[in-house]
Design a protein around this motif. Structure first.
Motif, PDB file in Angstrom:
ATOM      1  N   GLN A 160      25.337 -49.104  73.104  1.00  0.00           N
ATOM      2  CA  GLN A 160      26.612 -50.024  73.527  1.00  0.00           C
ATOM      3  C   GLN A 160      26.518 -51.267  72.381  1.00  0.00           C
ATOM      4  O   GLN A 160      25.464 -51.810  72.572  1.00  0.00           O
ATOM      5  CB  GLN A 160      26.700 -50.329  75.065  1.00  0.00           C
ATOM      6  CG  GLN A 160      28.184 -50.269  75.474  1.00  0.00           C
ATOM      7  CD  GLN A 160      29.013 -51.503  75.041  1.00  0.00           C
ATOM      8  OE1 GLN A 160      28.549 -52.507  74.498  1.00  0.00           O
ATOM      9  NE2 GLN A 160      30.253 -51.088  74.980  1.00  0.00           N
ATOM     10  N   LYS A 162      27.558 -54.006  72.297  1.00  0.00           N
ATOM     11  CA  LYS A 162      27.541 -55.279  72.934  1.00  0.00           C
ATOM     12  C   LYS A 162      26.299 -55.700  73.701  1.00  0.00           C
ATOM     13  O   LYS A 162      25.987 -56.751  73.691  1.00  0.00           O
ATOM     14  CB  LYS A 162      29.019 -55.671  73.669  1.00  0.00           C
ATOM     15  CG  LYS A 162      30.216 -55.454  72.916  1.00  0.00           C
ATOM     16  CD  LYS A 162      30.189 -56.328  71.473  1.00  0.00           C
ATOM     17  CE  LYS A 162      31.405 -56.056  70.857  1.00  0.00           C
ATOM     18  NZ  LYS A 162      31.345 -57.051  69.382  1.00  0.00           N
ATOM     19  N   THR A 163      26.059 -54.590  74.521  1.00  0.00           N
ATOM     20  CA  THR A 163      24.947 -54.772  75.517  1.00  0.00           C
ATOM     21  C   THR A 163      23.527 -54.409  75.246  1.00  0.00           C
ATOM     22  O   THR A 163      22.446 -54.836  75.772  1.00  0.00           O
ATOM     23  CB  THR A 163      25.478 -54.276  76.760  1.00  0.00           C
ATOM     24  OG1 THR A 163      25.341 -52.760  76.736  1.00  0.00           O
ATOM     25  CG2 THR A 163      26.678 -54.672  77.578  1.00  0.00           C
ATOM     26  N   ARG A 165      22.710 -51.595  75.622  1.00  0.00           N
ATOM     27  CA  ARG A 165      22.151 -50.409  76.600  1.00  0.00           C
ATOM     28  C   ARG A 165      22.428 -48.917  75.961  1.00  0.00           C
ATOM     29  O   ARG A 165      23.284 -48.740  75.154  1.00  0.00           O
ATOM     30  CB  ARG A 165      23.156 -50.544  77.968  1.00  0.00           C
ATOM     31  CG  ARG A 165      22.371 -49.861  79.176  1.00  0.00           C
ATOM     32  CD  ARG A 165      22.841 -50.471  80.422  1.00  0.00           C
ATOM     33  NE  ARG A 165      22.074 -50.077  81.444  1.00  0.00           N
ATOM     34  CZ  ARG A 165      22.225 -50.872  82.754  1.00  0.00           C
ATOM     35  NH1 ARG A 165      22.793 -51.791  82.686  1.00  0.00           N
ATOM     36  NH2 ARG A 165      21.307 -50.389  83.694  1.00  0.00           N
ATOM     37  N   ALA A 183      18.399 -51.363  81.744  1.00  0.00           N
ATOM     38  CA  ALA A 183      19.209 -52.527  80.972  1.00  0.00           C
ATOM     39  C   ALA A 183      18.408 -52.697  79.753  1.00  0.00           C
ATOM     40  O   ALA A 183      18.921 -52.936  78.539  1.00  0.00           O
ATOM     41  CB  ALA A 183      19.297 -53.746  81.717  1.00  0.00           C
TER      42      ALA A 183
END
Length: 333
Positions: A160, A162-163, A165, A183
């Motif tokens: 991902q 943005k994160t 993950r 996470a």
């Protein structure tokens, strides 16, 4: 209008339409419209990822049987400009996917299991994207991965944007699942991936748009795109996946305007299609390697679609004129 006049008008309009067609969208290079991988060492290209640091460069790797290597391919020529050897990892078993996450970190998914459950665990390798394109050795971090509901085969790994993950999609003929990793991956413990959503496809690869809002999943004969929706994916529609010998990979171009589809085999083609729904564009160079064209005067996928529609309409008009020329009483269907 007379049939001969119709045909003449069609020719004039088609010439004008082609002359008005944009040569390329702002921010994407010629190679982002498709290329052919020419390196004879890459005979089983099984994953694809657009570079964040080097415009027009795509990272790929072989399926099982190769060493701990990834290849940087120049989409303008189809030639390999760097082979990176991963150190600090064991010998890969079945590398199936590659993705680039935040901070220009490359993730390589050694997640294939052709016997669909013979491996009690699989691996992910992470390394920084090299700032210099040259043959070199780069130290990688190795992560052990297990699934909460038992071993399985998979060919799709995405990060991902943005994160950061990591997600995996298992490969099931009647549809699989999106598995969510921790996470933060642990290099010392076992990382458990858990199913969080169904995926209606026999998935061979997947990719996030640079803005993280769209998830594209491809199979051998088709594809689906989802609204990411904070991880609660919502099916939006089907992808225009080209027919390929063995369709194994997909990635968004760095500016998010194209989806590029790759196939296994020698001299394998990488074919480009417009991103559906106008999603995926990078908002800044740091977000995906280039700026996207929009309503500020740059060309866009919608502009290309309009030109295509004009060309199709002109072709139909010409065909209608020729039919009338041959059969004056014929009716158009």
């Amino acid at each position: 209008m007379r049939p001969r006049s119709l045909a003449l008008l069609a020719g004039v309009l088609l010439t004008g339409a082609l002359a008005a067609a944009p040569a390329s969208a702002a921010g994407d290079g010629a190679g982002d419209k498709g290329f052919t991988i020419t390196d004879p060492r890459i005979a089983e290209s099984s994953g694809l990822a657009a570079s964040h640091l080097h415009p027009g460069i795509y990272w790929t790797h072989n399926d099982s049987g190769d060493g701990p290597y990834i290849y940087a391919v120049d989409s303008a020529t189809g030639k390999t400009v760097a082979r990176i050897t991963l150190s600090g990892v064991g010998r890969p078993r079945d590398v199936e996917a590659i993705s680039i996450g935040p901070d220009n970190q490359i993730y390589v998914g050694d997640i294939g299991d052709n016997l669909d459950g013979s491996w009690p665990y699989v691996w992910i390798y992470r390394l920084p994207e090299p700032k210099r394109l040259a043959d070199q050795t780069v130290r990688a971090t190795q992560y052990v991965v297990k699934y909460s509901n038992g071993a399985r085969n998979a060919e799709s790994l995405v990060v991902q944007p943005k994160t950061g993950r990591v997600y995996i999609i298992d490969k099931k003929e009647d549809g699989g699942h999106l598995y969510e990793g921790p996470a933060t991956l642990s290099p010392t413990g076992t990382n458990i991936f858990r199913p969080v959503a169904s995926v209606d496809l026999w998935a061979t690869d997947a990719a996030f748009s640079p803005d993280g809002k769209q998830l594209a999943v491809r199979g051998y004969f088709g594809g689906i795109y989802y609204d990411w929706n904070g991880g609660k994916i919502k099916r939006e529609g089907r992808l225009d996946v080209p027919l390929q010998k063995q369709g194994e990979s997909v990635t968004y171009s760095a500016d998010g305007t194209k989806l590029l589809y790759g196939s296994e085999g020698a001299d394998s083609p990488v074919q480009a299609e417009d991103v559906p729904g106008g999603s995926g564009r990078a908002s800044s160079p740091s977000a995906g390697g280039g700026s996207a064209a929009g309503s500020d005067g740059g060309s866009s996928p919608s502009a290309g679609a309009k030109v295509g529609a004009v060309a199709v309409g002109v072709a139909v008009l010409a065909l209608f004129g020729l039919r009338r020329l041959r059969r004056p009483s014929a009716r158009r269907h």
